[in-house]
Design a protein around this motif. Structure first.
Motif, PDB file in Angstrom:
ATOM      1  N   GLU A   1       2.285   1.742  -3.509  1.00 24.78           N
ATOM      2  CA  GLU A   1       1.232   2.178  -4.425  1.00 24.78           C
ATOM      3  C   GLU A   1       0.872   3.644  -4.189  1.00 24.78           C
ATOM      4  OE1 GLU A   1      -2.027  -0.567  -4.016  1.00 24.78           O
ATOM      5  OE2 GLU A   1      -0.859  -2.222  -4.844  1.00 24.78           O
ATOM      6  N   THR A   2       0.748   4.045  -2.941  1.00 25.24           N
ATOM      7  CA  THR A   2       0.423   5.430  -2.614  1.00 25.24           C
ATOM      8  C   THR A   2       1.542   6.357  -3.059  1.00 25.24           C
ATOM      9  OG1 THR A   2      -0.906   4.743  -0.728  1.00 25.24           O
ATOM     10  CG2 THR A   2      -0.126   7.018  -0.725  1.00 25.24           C
TER      11      THR A   2
ATOM     12  N   LYS B   1       1.101   9.264  -5.900  1.00 22.56           N
ATOM     13  CA  LYS B   1       1.267  10.677  -5.537  1.00 22.56           C
ATOM     14  C   LYS B   1       2.438  11.311  -6.261  1.00 22.56           C
ATOM     15  CE  LYS B   1      -0.970  10.577  -1.050  1.00 22.56           C
ATOM     16  NZ  LYS B   1      -2.100  11.390  -1.466  1.00 22.56           N
TER      17      LYS B   1
ATOM     18  N   GLN C   1       0.833  -1.205   0.000  1.00 24.47           N
ATOM     19  CA  GLN C   1       0.000   0.000   0.000  1.00 24.47           C
ATOM     20  C   GLN C   1       0.865   1.251   0.000  1.00 24.47           C
ATOM     21  OE1 GLN C   1      -3.345   0.202  -0.346  1.00 24.47           O
ATOM     22  NE2 GLN C   1      -3.059   2.392  -0.476  1.00 24.47           N
TER      23      GLN C   1
ATOM     24  N   TYR D   1       8.124  12.018   1.238  1.00 23.57           N
ATOM     25  CA  TYR D   1       7.048  11.130   1.676  1.00 23.57           C
ATOM     26  C   TYR D   1       7.547  10.154   2.737  1.00 23.57           C
ATOM     27  CZ  TYR D   1       2.749   8.438   1.363  1.00 23.57           C
ATOM     28  OH  TYR D   1       1.566   7.825   1.658  1.00 23.57           O
TER      29      TYR D   1
ATOM     30  N   THR E   1       6.321  10.115   6.607  1.00 22.60           N
ATOM     31  CA  THR E   1       5.788   8.884   7.183  1.00 22.60           C
ATOM     32  C   THR E   1       6.531   8.526   8.464  1.00 22.60           C
ATOM     33  OG1 THR E   1       5.136   8.094   4.999  1.00 22.60           O
ATOM     34  CG2 THR E   1       5.313   6.447   6.730  1.00 22.60           C
TER      35      THR E   1
END
Length: 86
Positions: A37-38, A42, A34, A70, A74
């Protein structure tokens, strides 16, 4: 009867520890998928202005910076959530 016990009530094929380890592994894999993919969605949307057979230098630099930001964001969020006093 559930899938973790036999008709005689004896223990299942997998111990609770094995089950939890398997579950943790599956959750980590799902989270990683996930995350990628994100991140891909983005950063692609933000950085790739003209899709083609290769990326321009500016597109490549943008993707690299986007990924770095990113991942950093995170990490900050994770530290805030998991290291917060309770």
């Amino acid at each position: 009867m559930d899938s973790f016990s036999s008709p005689t009530g004896s223990s299942s094929k997998f111990s609770t520890d094995e089950f939890m380890d398997n579950l943790k592994t599956q959750l980590a894999q799902a989270y990683a998928q996930q995350f990628v993919e994100t991140l891909t969605g983005k950063c692609f949307e933000k950085c790739i202005t003209k899709p083609g057979s290769s990326m321009s230098g500016s597109d490549s630099s943008c993707v690299s910076r986007c990924v770095d930001r990113y991942i950093e964001a995170t990490g900050i969020i994770s530290r805030a959530l998991f290291n917060a006093p309770r």
